[in-house]
Design a protein around this motif. Structure first.
Motif, PDB file in Angstrom:
ATOM      1  N   UNK A  98       0.850  -1.183   0.000  1.00 28.12           N
ATOM      2  CA  UNK A  98       0.000   0.000   0.000  1.00 28.12           C
ATOM      3  C   UNK A  98       0.894   1.243   0.000  1.00 28.12           C
ATOM      4  N   UNK A  99       0.713   2.110  -0.980  1.00 27.30           N
ATOM      5  CA  UNK A  99       1.488   3.334  -1.064  1.00 27.30           C
ATOM      6  C   UNK A  99       1.078   4.266   0.074  1.00 27.30           C
ATOM      7  N   UNK A 100       2.006   4.562   0.989  1.00 25.26           N
ATOM      8  CA  UNK A 100       1.687   5.376   2.159  1.00 25.26           C
ATOM      9  C   UNK A 100       1.998   6.860   1.954  1.00 25.26           C
ATOM     10  N   UNK A 101       2.495   7.236   0.796  1.00 21.61           N
ATOM     11  CA  UNK A 101       2.871   8.641   0.586  1.00 21.61           C
ATOM     12  C   UNK A 101       1.701   9.611   0.739  1.00 21.61           C
ATOM     13  N   UNK A 102       0.479   9.249   0.317  1.00 17.69           N
ATOM     14  CA  UNK A 102      -0.623  10.206   0.495  1.00 17.69           C
ATOM     15  C   UNK A 102      -0.967  10.493   1.952  1.00 17.69           C
ATOM     16  N   UNK A 103      -0.495   9.668   2.878  1.00 12.88           N
ATOM     17  CA  UNK A 103      -0.875   9.824   4.286  1.00 12.88           C
ATOM     18  C   UNK A 103       0.190  10.540   5.107  1.00 12.88           C
ATOM     19  N   UNK A 104       1.284  10.959   4.480  1.00 16.39           N
ATOM     20  CA  UNK A 104       2.402  11.518   5.230  1.00 16.39           C
ATOM     21  C   UNK A 104       2.223  13.009   5.474  1.00 16.39           C
ATOM     22  N   UNK A 131      11.495   5.108   1.874  1.00 19.11           N
ATOM     23  CA  UNK A 131      10.591   3.962   1.850  1.00 19.11           C
ATOM     24  C   UNK A 131       9.264   4.341   2.491  1.00 19.11           C
ATOM     25  N   UNK A 132       8.157   4.171   1.760  1.00 21.63           N
ATOM     26  CA  UNK A 132       6.840   4.572   2.267  1.00 21.63           C
ATOM     27  C   UNK A 132       5.782   3.574   1.812  1.00 21.63           C
TER      28      UNK A 132
END
Length: 528
Positions: A321-327, A342-343
């Motif tokens: 799951x790409x976590x970049x939108x939640x950072x 790494x995200x």
């Protein structure tokens, strides 16, 4: 390093498990691919993304850190880039095989590496080997292409440790690489860009700026802070949610494996022509799913058709799951705002392991919609960040335990741990979250296969920004552990690509070959 980085670093130490690669086949004028030009571009990008030029220092299993030595000058950065650049004449298959199955290319002192190859027979790219109706069209597509005699056929292999970044970083980097390489700037102008990049970062006037943070923070430090809003109730609720989510993971399907001291990874690949890919995407859209959701259903029905496992136990598949939108927004200075970190988180899709009589078509699209629903539920959960935090912590702790055991076995000091003492009925200690959750009978929770679904990569590659370079082939993956298997699906150059990376020696004879044939058959039958 944070827990997510450690969970990738510690298992990689001996044989390079999870070391990533991205292969791109392309045609370009010879003037654009001279070593003198490529190393300037490589040096510019290593300055912009210092993690690529860093090293790893391990003090103990809890203290592992990146160490970056700043280049003394622009010329010094060129020397560093050249030392991590290789020119060869291997074919695509030879390059990938060497990286996956040969000696390890990367190390704690070399976290990234670039290989450029011009095979001796450089007129046309080599088509994938596995026979398929779609492959014939794929090969014809290139045979009809008129090759400019001034162009060269080249293969590029970008190599990077997985704890440096994820697939999004790797592809964004490749786009930036070709954007500079294929720009209208001369070599001298690119040299000026390199010198400006070094001046901005390492001129004596900017040393104070550099002290504010050069390397990107780890994933866990990038999540929005909950310190001001954290309460015992909130933390307990998040922990209960995580434990319940983990308890719901039921998977009773696994491939029959065998032990072999030698791992050998292969990556059979199929690609579909543009017109056919367009028809596939349209068909998925009409049925309310993406091609990614459809690939979950493809794997599900392919395995059911192979006939493996008990029909009453479901098949569980995992994905990133790409976590970049939640950072949280980075606070670093613009010149240090690198995308190389790494995200990723993880989610699972669970589907039945049987095929109703006479209902293959209807069953396929129903399961594709179920895969879409489960994927969306994981990505849109209000607790996605807290789940990712706890999963990172669990994976980090597990990696430390295994790494310590491996190190002790290597030294000959490992002792089988004694079983934990059973708690007395009148224990006065406070109950843990796990103990107060509803008691459930143990269930199998094994994953059948992993899927890396990269989506539409043409949304990342700005092909028009490097018009003299024509990308035509993309393959990606990583060095695997013994018995590993991972399916990749993506669209690139308006064509659908599906590949299966697996350890050829890690499974019972013929089982994965049968699965791959079934996957091809399901794609042909349901996606058209």
């Amino acid at each position: 390093m944070g827990d997510t980085e450690l969970s990738y670093f510690l298992p990689s130490r001996q044989s390079g498990v999870n070391d990533m690669y991205l292969h791109l086949g392309f045609r370009a004028p010879e003037r654009l691919v001279q070593r003198s030009r490529v190393r300037i571009v490589w040096a510019i990008l290593r300055l912009r993304h210092p993690l690529m030029g860093a090293k790893v220092e391990m003090n103990n299993h809890d203290d592992v850190r990146f160490v970056y030595e700043a280049p003394f000058s622009a010329d010094d950065s060129l020397v560093d880039a050249d030392a991590n650049l290789e020119y060869t004449s291997e074919t695509k298959d030879e390059l990938i095989d060497r990286y996956l199955n040969g000696g390890r290319t990367l190390s704690n002192d070399r976290l990234s590496y670039l290989i450029v190859s011009q095979p001796a027979h450089d007129t046309l790219p080599t088509p994938p080997r596995t026979p398929s109706p779609s492959r014939d069209a794929y090969q014809q597509n290139f045979e009809l292409t008129v090759v400019n005699p001034d162009e060269r056929q080249l293969e590029l292999l970008i190599c990077a440790m997985h704890f440096l970044g994820d697939g999004m970083a790797l592809h964004q980097f490749a786009n930036d690489f070709f954007g500079l390489l294929g720009s209208g700037q001369s070599d001298a102008e690119l040299q000026e860009v390199l010198e400006r990049e070094w001046e901005q970062r390492w001129n004596s006037d900017n040393h104070g700026l550099a002290e504010r943070g050069i390397l990107p923070p780890c994933l866990e430090d990038r999540f929005p802070s909950t310190a001001k809003r954290s309460t015992h109730l909130r933390d307990a609720a998040a922990e209960v949610d995580f434990q319940l989510a983990q308890a719901s993971l039921v998977g009773g399907q696994t491939f029959p494996r065998r032990k072999d001291p030698m791992r050998h990874t292969v990556v059979p690949t199929i690609s579909f022509p543009e017109a056919r890919t367009k028809a596939m995407l349209k068909k998925c859209k009409e049925r309310g799913v993406s091609i990614s959701a459809a690939l979950f259903a493809v794997c599900n029905l392919a395995w059911a058709r192979v006939g493996g496992g008990r029909a009453e136990l479901p098949a569980m598949m995992y994905s990133a799951l790409n976590m970049r939108p939640y950072l949280a927004k980075a606070e670093a200075d613009a010149i240090w705002d690198s995308y190389w970190f790494l995200a990723i988180g993880y989610f699972n899709v669970i589907l039945p392991n049987f095929v109703p009589a006479g209902g293959d078509e209807k069953t396929f699209w129903h399961r594709a919609r179920q895969a879409k629903l489960q994927s969306a539920r994981a990505a849109k959960s209000k607790l996605v960040v807290s789940r990712a935090r706890r999963m990172a912590r669990e994976r980090g702790e597990r990696a430390r335990v295994w790494a310590k055991e491996d190190d002790e076995k290597e030294k000959g000091t490992w002792v089988l741990p004694s079983p934990p003492p059973s708690a007395s009925p009148d224990a006065s200690s406070a109950p843990s979250i796990k103990n107060i959750l509803p008691r459930r009978d143990p269930v199998p929770s094994s994953a059948l296969i992993g899927l890396s679904l990269l989506g539409n990569l043409d949304g990342i590659y700005a092909h028009r920004s490097f018009p003299d370079i024509k990308l035509h082939t993309l393959t990606t993956g990583s060095r695997q552990r013994q018995g590993a298997i991972l399916l990749f699906g993506y669209t690139f150059q308006r064509r659908l690509w599906v590949s299966l990376g697996y350890d050829q020696n890690g499974f019972a004879d013929g089982i994965i070959e049968k699965l791959w044939t079934a996957i091809e058959g399901c794609v042909e039958e349901f996606l058209g």
